[in-house]
Design an enzyme around this catalytic site. Structure first.
Site, PDB file in Angstrom:
ATOM      1  N   ASP A 185       0.865  -1.182   0.000  1.00 15.06           N
ATOM      2  CA  ASP A 185       0.000   0.000   0.000  1.00 15.06           C
ATOM      3  C   ASP A 185       0.896   1.224   0.000  1.00 15.06           C
ATOM      4  OD1 ASP A 185      -1.908   2.007   0.442  1.00 15.06           O
ATOM      5  OD2 ASP A 185      -3.130   0.724   1.737  1.00 15.06           O
ATOM      6  N   ARG A 223      -0.144   4.363  -0.153  1.00 10.95           N
ATOM      7  CA  ARG A 223      -0.845   5.573   0.266  1.00 10.95           C
ATOM      8  C   ARG A 223      -0.243   6.189   1.519  1.00 10.95           C
ATOM      9  NH1 ARG A 223      -6.885   3.215   0.238  1.00 10.95           N
ATOM     10  NH2 ARG A 223      -5.695   1.473   1.133  1.00 10.95           N
TER      11      ARG A 223
END
Length: 383
Positions: free
Chosen positions: A297, A299
Site C-alpha cells: 500500500d 498511500r
C-alpha cells in the site's frame, strides 16, 4: 525542495535528471516508463559508461534477481549494450516479451543510496519504480557539463531528493471552494486542496451545515478509483462505498468526505491497469502490485490529516474497514473516537478482491464475507 519537486515532473515527461552526490559527481537518471532507444543512447553518452537498471527489490525478486542483502530496498542490473528500451520496459512492468535470461549475462548488485533515492523519485511521480542510471562527473570536459550549464538537464542535490522522499508531510494549500448539491446530500460544499509539489489535488466534501455537525464528526477518507467510482467497475466495491458513504454521513447529521487522489492504493491509474492485467493471469491484488515493484500500500494519510485540521475537525467517527487509516489519522493527531463499517455488495466479480483485502491487508471484512458465504450455501447444508 524546489529542484527535487521539479525532478518529479521532468521524470514524468521523459527528461533525464542529474542526482548530484558530491560537488564533482553523481548519476544521470531517467524513468524506464518513459524511455526510448534514442534517450537510452543519450544517457550512455552523458555518463560515458554502462547503463544500470535500478529496480525495487520486490520487482527484482519477481524476476529471479534477488538482492545480495535481503534488506536492500533496490537492486542494480548492469545492462548489455544491445538491450532495447522495449525489452527494459518489459522487464520492469511484467510483460512477457523477453525473459531476463535471454538478455545475456547481467551483473546484479545491491543499489547504493543514490540509486535507491532515484527509484523512490519515480515512485513519488506515480511511475513504475525503476530507473536507468549512469554514473557521471561534472568536470568541465565531461559530456554532462554543457547540459548542466545550459540547464538542459536538471541538477538535484541528493540530500534535497532524500528530504522530499522522507518528509512526513507535504505542505498543502486550500485552493478553491464551491457549493455543489449532490443527489444523495442536498447541501454540500467542495473544497479543493493542492499538495506543494503540484502533483496531487484532493477534495474535501462538506456534507450538511458545519455548525450542525455532530460530535464526533462523521468522516470518510476515500481513495479515488476512476474505474469503480465513475464507471461502476465490478472488480471492486469502491463506487458503492463512495455513494453509500455520502448517504450515511448525511443521515448521521453531516460531516466530511475526503476524496483523496490516491488511485490504486497510491500507485496511480496506469499502474493499477497494469496490475489488473496481472490479476487476470491469476495473481491477487497484493501480489500483482508486488510484481510491479510496489509496496502493498503506497498511500499516505498526512494530507488527510492536514485537510481535517484546516477544517477544524479533530474528533471523528471514521467510516472505514481499514485499520491502517485509523492508525495513520490518530498518529497525525486526529482523535478517532469511533469506527463504523463501510460495505458494498459482494458478488462473483469482487469476492476474491475482498477476500485478499481481509486476509492479506487486514481489512475488517470477515463478517461481511462470512454472511455472504452463508447466504450462498446450498439448501440443507449447515456451516
Amino acid at each position: 525542495m524546489q529542484q527535487a519537486e521539479r525532478a518529479i515532473f521532468d521524470l514524468r515527461r521523459g527528461h533525464p535528471v542529474f542526482l548530484q552526490e558530491t560537488a564533482a559527481d553523481g548519476a544521470v537518471i531517467a524513468a524506464v516508463e518513459t524511455m526510448t532507444d534514442v534517450q537510452a543512447e543519450e544517457l550512455r553518452e552523458l555518463g560515458g559508461g554502462p547503463l544500470r537498471l535500478v529496480l525495487s527489490a520486490r520487482r527484482a525478486e519477481a524476476l529471479g534477481l534477488p538482492p545480495v542483502d535481503p534488506d536492500a530496498p533496490a537492486v542494480c542490473v548492469e545492462l548489455p549494450e544491445t538491450v532495447t528500451a522495449e525489452q527494459i520496459l518489459a522487464l520492469v512492468c511484467g510483460e512477457d516479451i523477453m525473459p531476463p535470461e535471454e538478455l545475456g549475462h547481467m551483473n546484479v548488485s545491491d543499489a547504493a543510496g543514490l540509486e535507491t533515492v532515484a527509484v523512490d523519485l519515480t515512485r513519488s511521480a506515480r511511475l513504475l519504480p525503476a530507473v536507468l542510471a549512469v554514473r557521471a562527473r561534472t568536470d568541465s570536459e565531461a559530456p554532462l557539463a554543457e547540459q548542466l550549464r545550459s540547464q538542459s538537464v536538471l541538477t538535484v542535490p541528493l540530500r534535497e531528493a532524500q528530504r522530499l522522499i522522507s518528509t512526513p508531510r507535504l505542505r498543502m494549500s486550500w485552493i478553491s471552494t464551491a457549493e455543489v448539491p449532490l443527489e444523495d446530500a442536498g447541501h454540500t460544499r467542495f473544497v479543493l486542496f493542492r499538495e506543494s509539489n503540484g502533483m496531487l489535488e484532493h477534495v474535501a466534501i462538506l456534507i450538511g451545515h458545519q455548525d450542525q455537525w455532530p460530535d464526533p464528526v462523521p468522516v470518510r477518507v476515500h481513495s479515488a478509483c476512476l474505474t469503480g467510482d465513475l464507471f461502476g467497475s465490478l472488480r471492486c466495491d469502491c463506487g458503492e462505498q463512495l455513494r453509500r458513504s455520502v448517504r450515511m454521513i448525511r443521515e448521521a447529521g453531516g460531516g466530511v468526505l475526503l476524496y483523496m487522489a490516491q488511485e490504486g492504493r497510491g500507485i496511480g491509474l496506469a499502474n493499477k491497469l497494469r496490475a489488473y492485467t496481472l490479476q487476470s493471469s491469476g495473481l491477487d491484488t497484493v501480489d500483482a502490485d508486488r510484481v510491479l515493484g510496489f509496496r502493498d500500500d503506497e498511500r499516505r494519510y498526512d494530507s488527510a490529516v492536514f485537510m481535517l485540521q484546516e477544517l477544524g475537525v479533530d474528533r471523528i467517527a471514521l467510516f472505514t474497514n481499514n485499520p491502517e487509516k485509523v492508525r495513520a489519522l490518530e498518529t497525525g493527531g486526529i482523535q478517532v473516537l469511533e469506527r463504523r463499517a463501510m460495505h458494498g455488495r459482494v458478488h462473483d466479480h469482487n469476492r476474491g478482491y475482498l477476500r485478499t483485502k481481509a486476509a492479506r491487508a487486514g481489512h475488517m471484512l470477515e463478517d461481511l464475507l462470512d454472511e455472504t458465504d452463508r447466504d450462498e450455501e446450498p439448501p440443507g447444508r449447515s456451516s
